[in-house]
Design an enzyme around this catalytic site. Structure first.
Site, PDB file in Angstrom:
ATOM      1  N   ASP A  39     -16.844  25.233  60.456  1.00  0.00           N
ATOM      2  CA  ASP A  39     -16.006  25.844  59.412  1.00  0.00           C
ATOM      3  C   ASP A  39     -15.020  24.864  58.754  1.00  0.00           C
ATOM      4  O   ASP A  39     -13.818  25.106  58.732  1.00  0.00           O
ATOM      5  CB  ASP A  39     -15.261  27.051  59.984  1.00  0.00           C
ATOM      6  N   HIS A  86     -15.229  24.121  55.521  1.00  0.00           N
ATOM      7  CA  HIS A  86     -14.970  24.690  54.179  1.00  0.00           C
ATOM      8  C   HIS A  86     -14.586  23.638  53.146  1.00  0.00           C
ATOM      9  O   HIS A  86     -13.629  23.824  52.388  1.00  0.00           O
ATOM     10  CB  HIS A  86     -13.917  25.801  54.256  1.00  0.00           C
ATOM     11  N   ASP A 111     -20.666  26.657  57.515  1.00  0.00           N
ATOM     12  CA  ASP A 111     -19.553  26.634  56.567  1.00  0.00           C
ATOM     13  C   ASP A 111     -18.974  25.217  56.461  1.00  0.00           C
ATOM     14  O   ASP A 111     -17.762  25.023  56.451  1.00  0.00           O
ATOM     15  CB  ASP A 111     -18.453  27.650  56.921  1.00  0.00           C
ATOM     16  N   ASN A 113     -22.418  31.377  56.379  1.00  0.00           N
ATOM     17  CA  ASN A 113     -22.492  32.385  55.319  1.00  0.00           C
ATOM     18  C   ASN A 113     -21.973  31.847  53.987  1.00  0.00           C
ATOM     19  O   ASN A 113     -22.387  32.296  52.926  1.00  0.00           O
ATOM     20  CB  ASN A 113     -21.736  33.661  55.711  1.00  0.00           C
ATOM     21  N   HIS A 114     -21.074  30.852  54.042  1.00  0.00           N
ATOM     22  CA  HIS A 114     -20.529  30.321  52.790  1.00  0.00           C
ATOM     23  C   HIS A 114     -21.438  29.308  52.121  1.00  0.00           C
ATOM     24  O   HIS A 114     -21.429  29.189  50.904  1.00  0.00           O
ATOM     25  CB  HIS A 114     -19.160  29.666  53.038  1.00  0.00           C
ATOM     26  N   HIS A 125     -24.216  30.536  63.524  1.00  0.00           N
ATOM     27  CA  HIS A 125     -23.048  30.897  62.721  1.00  0.00           C
ATOM     28  C   HIS A 125     -23.045  32.411  62.536  1.00  0.00           C
ATOM     29  O   HIS A 125     -23.585  32.937  61.574  1.00  0.00           O
ATOM     30  CB  HIS A 125     -23.110  30.191  61.357  1.00  0.00           C
ATOM     31  N   HIS A 160     -18.108  30.552  62.543  1.00  0.00           N
ATOM     32  CA  HIS A 160     -17.802  31.768  61.769  1.00  0.00           C
ATOM     33  C   HIS A 160     -16.401  32.303  62.063  1.00  0.00           C
ATOM     34  O   HIS A 160     -15.663  32.617  61.154  1.00  0.00           O
ATOM     35  CB  HIS A 160     -18.840  32.863  62.004  1.00  0.00           C
ATOM     36  N   HIS A 204     -12.674  31.912  62.793  1.00  0.00           N
ATOM     37  CA  HIS A 204     -11.791  30.795  62.472  1.00  0.00           C
ATOM     38  C   HIS A 204     -10.724  30.519  63.530  1.00  0.00           C
ATOM     39  O   HIS A 204     -10.039  29.505  63.478  1.00  0.00           O
ATOM     40  CB  HIS A 204     -11.150  30.997  61.093  1.00  0.00           C
TER      41      HIS A 204
END
Ligand SMILES: [Mn+2]
Length: 434
Positions: free
Chosen positions: A8, A10, A49, A84-85, A158, A188, A190
């Site tokens: 994650d 991002h 992510d 998912n992102h 994830h 996933h 955080h």
């Protein structure tokens, strides 16, 4: 054998539209990579992510390219799955991670779900939405059978497990997870999670930065942000948490209005000693005051020394009103939708479908929403028999999950239309929290 597990990151996220915050995410990612190289691990696993978006900006792609080249130089391979992102659900659509395969990224995907590092099996499934959780369970089941053949095994995934998700947003329950892996490299959630599970350890390393203001919480204060180093040379993997300092502080406080002036003075002093301008999250509560006036005072006093000034106000009379609203429960769009869909259909599968559609449509992912509804429709109304059959497909070591997931995740190969891509690139409000 030791490896680093992170998740994650991002890359490309721009909190509150602030360029500085986008840079913070790149900086902290680079710092994590520095530390991983310093730790001299045998390999790295990233659990999804990696990018904030499935169409990352050039800056975000470059931030990862730099990291990958540095890992290459240090001769540390990196394995990754899509979250998912940063995934695209449609069959044949290429996720951004594909760009890096030729320069060393080992992408765990439908085409290539299984790798080995010496005696260690590294396998996984890309993110699967909750309305397709049957496919997820079957995939886990196949990988779990394979894991039995290896001395050590790592599952990379994830997904939200019910135990660590709020409300009804999980895709899988802890009791449904396969039991025989040595290490569960999860992404996933955080917050940081480290737990004994099955015969090994289950870890969510958490996000690398504070992606939502709410992540500046107790879990963050206790475990920080960062990654883990896992040592597989013991019966049960040994997990070491490695904290990486964030580029800037999240300054969070609820101030009683009666002590407003003195607190403001103290906060001002504290903030001025920080290296970087912090994010400010102040709530002024209690007493009788004019919010606009108090806002001006805060702005005058702290405006120049913080990056983001977003105070909230709860004077006494608002508090009373809020309590009344609170009791009847404010419904967010997700809950409201589930409530209505449940009233009409009373079917858990349809509930999950509606939420998956909301999550995708609310961020303009029209193609993915179409994929999800087509898949659901064909699974439940057309070829029930075929899906049953597909559940029994055996995955052997030499096979890939492609055909298998083909049957489970997709029956329709859609082309991305111009309309889709325009919609997908328009950023809108997100309802997904992770
Ligand atoms: Mn995430």
């Amino acid at each position: 054998m030791r490896f680093a597990h992170l998740s994650d990151s991002h890359l490309g996220a721009r909190q509150f539209g602030l360029l500085e915050r986008e840079t913070d995410f790149y900086d902290v990612f680079a710092k994590n990579i520095d530390k991983i190289i310093e730790k001299d691990v045998d390999f790295v696993i990233h659990s999804g992510d990696l990018f904030d978006n499935n169409r990352p900006s050039t800056e975000a792609l470059l931030a990862f390219q730099k990291a990958l080249l540095r890992l290459n130089e240090a001769k540390i391979p990196i394995y990754a799955i899509a979250g998912n992102h940063d995934s695209i659900l449609r069959k044949g659509a290429l996720p951004p991670q594909v760009l890096f395969k030729d320069i060393g990224l080992k992408l765990i995907s439908d085409n290539h779900p299984v790798y080995t590092e010496g005696p260690v099996l590294i396998c996984g499934v890309r993110y699967v939405p909750s309305s397709q959780s049957r496919a997820l369970k079957s995939a886990y089941d196949q990988l779990s059978k394979l894991a039995d053949k290896y001395l050590k095994s790592i599952l990379v995934s994830h997904q939200g497990i019910d135990k660590w998700m709020h409300e009804d947003t999980h895709e899988i329950e802890l009791s449904e997870m396969p039991q025989n892996f040595d290490y569960y490299a999860m992404g996933h959630v955080h917050n940081y999670v480290e737990e004994d599970f099955g015969k090994g350890k289950l870890v969510y390393p958490g996000s690398m930065e504070i992606w939502r203001t709410s992540e500046s919480n107790e879990n963050y204060r206790e475990h920080g942000k960062g990654f883990v180093v896992v040592d597989l040379s013991y019966d049960k993997p040994q997990v070491e948490r490695v904290k990486i300092d964030l580029p800037r502080e999240f300054y969070k406080e609820v101030i009683d209005y009666n002590k407003f002036d003195e607190r403001l003075k103290i906060i001002k002093e504290e903030i001025q000693s920080l290296d970087n301008k912090p994010m400010l999250d102040l709530t002024i509560a209690g007493g009788d005051f004019d919010s606009a006036e108090v806002y001006e005072v805060i702005k005058e006093s702290l405006g120049d020394s913080v990056l983001n000034l977003r105070p909230s106000f709860k004077p006494d009379k608002v508090l009373e009103e809020e309590r009344i609203i609170d009791e009847t429960k404010i419904l967010d769009p997700r809950t409201l939708l589930q409530k209505r869909v449940n009233e009409k259909y009373g079917n858990d599968e349809v509930n999950k479908l509606s939420v998956d559609l909301l999550d995708n449509l609310s961020v303009g992912r029209i193609g993915d929403a179409k994929f999800i509804s087509d898949r659901f429709y064909s699974q439940h109304y057309f070829n029930e028999e075929e899906s049953e059959e597909a559940d029994n497909v055996e995955i052997k070591e030499s096979d890939n999950l492609d055909d298998y997931l083909d049957n489970h995740l997709d029956n329709h190969s859609d082309d991305l239309t111009q309309e889709d891509s325009e919609n997908e690139s328009s950023k809108q409000m997100r309802f997904d929290d992770f």
